[in-house]
Motif scaffolding. Structure first.
Motif, mmCIF file in Angstrom:
data_model
loop_
_atom_site.group_PDB
_atom_site.id
_atom_site.type_symbol
_atom_site.label_atom_id
_atom_site.label_comp_id
_atom_site.label_asym_id
_atom_site.label_seq_id
_atom_site.Cartn_x
_atom_site.Cartn_y
_atom_site.Cartn_z
ATOM 1 N N LEU A 167 -27.832 14.723 10.751
ATOM 2 C CA LEU A 167 -26.443 14.244 10.699
ATOM 3 C C LEU A 167 -25.699 14.641 11.961
ATOM 4 N N THR A 168 -24.687 13.869 12.319
ATOM 5 C CA THR A 168 -23.693 14.362 13.282
ATOM 6 C C THR A 168 -22.385 14.540 12.516
ATOM 7 N N ILE A 169 -21.685 15.622 12.833
ATOM 8 C CA ILE A 169 -20.498 15.997 12.056
ATOM 9 C C ILE A 169 -19.397 16.447 13.021
ATOM 10 N N PRO A 170 -18.235 15.812 12.966
ATOM 11 C CA PRO A 170 -17.121 16.295 13.801
ATOM 12 C C PRO A 170 -16.851 17.777 13.516
ATOM 13 N N ALA A 171 -16.573 18.552 14.579
ATOM 14 C CA ALA A 171 -16.454 20.008 14.430
ATOM 15 C C ALA A 171 -15.433 20.395 13.370
ATOM 16 N N GLU A 172 -14.295 19.669 13.312
ATOM 17 C CA GLU A 172 -13.264 20.046 12.334
ATOM 18 C C GLU A 172 -13.731 19.752 10.895
ATOM 19 N N CYS A 173 -14.572 18.715 10.717
ATOM 20 C CA CYS A 173 -15.124 18.418 9.385
ATOM 21 C C CYS A 173 -16.123 19.503 8.971
ATOM 22 N N TRP A 174 -16.881 19.999 9.950
ATOM 23 C CA TRP A 174 -17.859 21.045 9.648
ATOM 24 C C TRP A 174 -17.161 22.320 9.165
ATOM 25 N N ARG A 175 -16.053 22.696 9.842
ATOM 26 C CA ARG A 175 -15.341 23.921 9.459
ATOM 27 C C ARG A 175 -14.845 23.853 8.021
ATOM 28 N N THR A 176 -14.413 22.661 7.583
ATOM 29 C CA THR A 176 -13.825 22.534 6.247
ATOM 30 C C THR A 176 -14.808 21.958 5.214
ATOM 31 N N LEU A 203 -27.595 22.771 5.545
ATOM 32 C CA LEU A 203 -27.771 22.283 6.919
ATOM 33 C C LEU A 203 -27.908 23.410 7.934
ATOM 34 N N SER A 204 -28.656 23.121 9.017
ATOM 35 C CA SER A 204 -28.691 23.987 10.193
ATOM 36 C C SER A 204 -28.097 23.196 11.358
ATOM 37 N N VAL A 205 -27.135 23.789 12.048
ATOM 38 C CA VAL A 205 -26.595 23.148 13.251
ATOM 39 C C VAL A 205 -27.562 23.419 14.398
ATOM 40 N N ILE A 206 -28.017 22.370 15.069
ATOM 41 C CA ILE A 206 -29.030 22.527 16.116
ATOM 42 C C ILE A 206 -28.538 22.084 17.492
ATOM 43 N N GLY A 207 -27.326 21.562 17.582
ATOM 44 C CA GLY A 207 -26.852 21.141 18.904
ATOM 45 C C GLY A 207 -25.541 20.398 18.821
ATOM 46 N N THR A 208 -25.193 19.704 19.914
ATOM 47 C CA THR A 208 -23.929 18.967 19.970
ATOM 48 C C THR A 208 -24.145 17.600 20.628
ATOM 49 N N VAL A 209 -23.301 16.669 20.233
ATOM 50 C CA VAL A 209 -23.300 15.333 20.827
ATOM 51 C C VAL A 209 -22.537 15.386 22.147
ATOM 52 N N GLU A 210 -23.053 14.679 23.160
ATOM 53 C CA GLU A 210 -22.391 14.640 24.468
ATOM 54 C C GLU A 210 -22.180 13.190 24.890
ATOM 55 N N SER A 211 -21.246 12.983 25.804
ATOM 56 C CA SER A 211 -20.983 11.605 26.220
ATOM 57 C C SER A 211 -22.114 11.068 27.111
ATOM 58 N N ARG A 212 -22.767 11.945 27.889
ATOM 59 C CA ARG A 212 -23.835 11.499 28.785
ATOM 60 C C ARG A 212 -25.070 11.106 27.974
ATOM 61 N N PRO A 213 -25.552 9.853 28.117
ATOM 62 C CA PRO A 213 -26.689 9.385 27.309
ATOM 63 C C PRO A 213 -27.929 10.242 27.514
ATOM 64 N N GLY A 214 -28.825 10.231 26.552
ATOM 65 C CA GLY A 214 -30.087 10.956 26.641
ATOM 66 C C GLY A 214 -30.077 12.187 25.774
ATOM 67 N N LEU A 215 -31.270 12.671 25.503
ATOM 68 C CA LEU A 215 -31.447 13.826 24.626
ATOM 69 C C LEU A 215 -31.957 14.978 25.481
ATOM 70 N N VAL A 216 -31.245 16.094 25.445
ATOM 71 C CA VAL A 216 -31.596 17.266 26.252
ATOM 72 C C VAL A 216 -32.012 18.390 25.312
ATOM 73 N N LEU A 217 -33.248 18.906 25.525
ATOM 74 C CA LEU A 217 -33.789 19.966 24.678
ATOM 75 C C LEU A 217 -33.932 21.227 25.522
ATOM 76 N N ASP A 218 -33.238 22.285 25.154
ATOM 77 C CA ASP A 218 -33.270 23.548 25.904
ATOM 78 C C ASP A 218 -32.985 23.295 27.388
#
Lengths: 315, 315
Positions: B265-274, B283-298
């Motif tokens: 899932l992707t979840i807006p940060a304010e929705c996650w807090r509440t 759920l485990s949070v594993i990262g964040t969505v970014e505007s720059r396309p592509g998937l970056v791992l570590d």
């Protein structure tokens, strides 16, 4: 070519070629979404076609694309439903581009002709098999079921019967005569009776599409409605092509062979008298529903083994 | 045993075992009929399983019955839809009664567990292949799509990943250790995250189920939403069983193998807090969505060839 590229190139164009009144999210997500208008019911049916069972090996892919959707759409016709959208599960041994282009072409023409928009599906590798699910809508409670036949109702069928079954004898004909070409067309390009089905809502008491053979499919109505019927072989509609090709054997094809995708309806006598020409002109009355169970043909009872069964084979 | 007898004996009992709120005509007619409550959308998805491709040859039929419905139901979970009913197209080489009884048993247990009532389908002879379509409903406009991820949203996954993929190495284990038994159970008896999906409506901005592998499935969200993401391998949830069995290789299974049927899932940060504990605890949070396309791992870009593709094979 990968699975996603294959879907993008051959199938997504089908999703975009026409608007559906009810499909609000098509292919590309985990699910599709359909919004059924208030006051209407969703009507849906699933059909599988297996290579070597439901169609010959090395069958022309454009014919297959059309046939697959026609066969499924015929079930909507039998309920009197208005077509909306469909899903396709396509299992193919390899991603052969020429085959896919042909298949997608036949499917696209059928999709436009029947007013069914591609909503989603699945593409997998394996032995050639197709499963389609078609979605239609009807006013709430207005679907024509198999259970509504009552003693005294007339039994009627649309068009002519037996051509598609006879076509199986000529599939490898190199230079077909006009009569053979006509029955082959019935097999390759079935035309589900969608308009007739819609017109029959409020007129027919029960309906079934003729996919396994007239006797077998009429039996489905009789069993579901807990009634019997008496039918007259002289009134079964047979095309001039079939008569010329098969002579006295034509009737056997019309009674027992499948794949015609005509409709068999039962209609209360008073509804028949007042039915619009759009219905009367499409139908032949072949008999009447009776309270005594069983199917009587020309005064003689018919056995149960009247049509095609996948785990018994043809009778 | 004929086709109709087979359906009557093994599949009609599934149609009657529980009530559906929306299915008003089940198997036995040309079509099934569903009445979607006013204010709700129909959500549907189709999945095919082919013997030797999606499950091993001679696979236990009760496992297959469960798995087939679980795999399909997982797509409803990914949209946040409430399960309603399903259709089954079953193609089998022969009508083997022992096999059918086992398959129907697994399917029946899954049907009850997931709240999905059998609505109809088709039974044909041919190479073992199953296509299922599942139907769910959501409040109009409330389905969770893949297109809603926005820069700044958190990326989260449910449960643990990689167990089902690792299980493929142990399918023929005669005396499985407890760790092996645990990962085998994940493969044989996947539990689609239906309750979590429903709870996530109004919380998650996008969702996908992990069927092809975390990286591949997360890419589907990123492409559909036209965003990128940065994820941290140390935060990918891995079971203690998988860690003990595979050591340092466990992470590769968690990132790239499929069949876990968890949700990403992707979840807006304010929705996650509440968000309610019912969601946060799963759920485990594993990262964040970014505007720059592509998937970056570590910190390193991931290639596109990250999951299973039917016409390319495993990467």
């Amino acid at each position: 070519m990968g699975e996603f590229e294959l879907i993008r190139r051959y199938f997504l164009p089908l999703a975009g070629q026409q608007k559906s009144r009810t499909l609000i999210l098509g292919p590309g997500d985990d699910c599709a979404i359909q919004r059924i208008p208030a006051g209407r019911d969703l009507v849906f049916s699933m059909d599988t076609l297996v290579e070597g069972v439901h169609f010959p090996r090395n069958y022309r892919p454009d014919y297959l694309g059309w046939r697959a959707l026609a066969v499924a759409a015929s079930d909507l016709a039998a309920m009197g439903a208005s077509p909306e959208c469909f899903t396709l599960a396509l299992t193919i041994p390899t991603a052969d581009e020429q085959w896919l282009a042909g298949f997608a072409g036949g499917l696209r023409r059928a999709s436009k002709a029947f007013g069914l928009v591609l909503a989603g599906g699945d593409t997998t590798s394996g032995p050639l098999t197709l499963t389609l699910q078609v979605h239609g809508t009807v006013e709430q409670g207005a679907a024509i079921r198999r259970t509504g036949a009552r003693p005294g109702d007339l039994v009627a069928v649309s068009g002519t019967l037996g051509d598609a079954g006879a076509a199986l004898d000529y599939l490898n004909e190199a230079n077909p005569s006009p009569d053979i070409a006509a029955v082959l067309d019935r097999y390759h390009s079935p035309r589900p009776r969608l308009a007739l089905g819609i017109s029959s809502r409020g007129v027919a008491s029960a309906a079934v599409d003729v996919s396994d053979g007239l006797l077998a499919d009429l039996e489905h109505i009789l069993e579901a409605s807990e009634v019997g019927a008496r039918i007259d072989s002289a009134r079964i509609p047979v095309s001039p092509h079939l008569k010329r090709l098969k002579g006295d054997a034509a009737l056997g094809y019309a009674l027992r062979s499948g794949d015609d995708y005509e409709l068999c309806l039962t209609i209360p006598a008073e509804c028949w008298r007042t039915a619009p020409d759009a219905i009367r002109n499409e139908l032949s009355v072949i008999g009447t529903v009776e309270s005594r169970p069983g199917l009587v043909l020309d005064g003689k009872p018919c056995g149960a083994d009247t049509g095609f069964d996948h785990f018994k084979g043809s009778p």
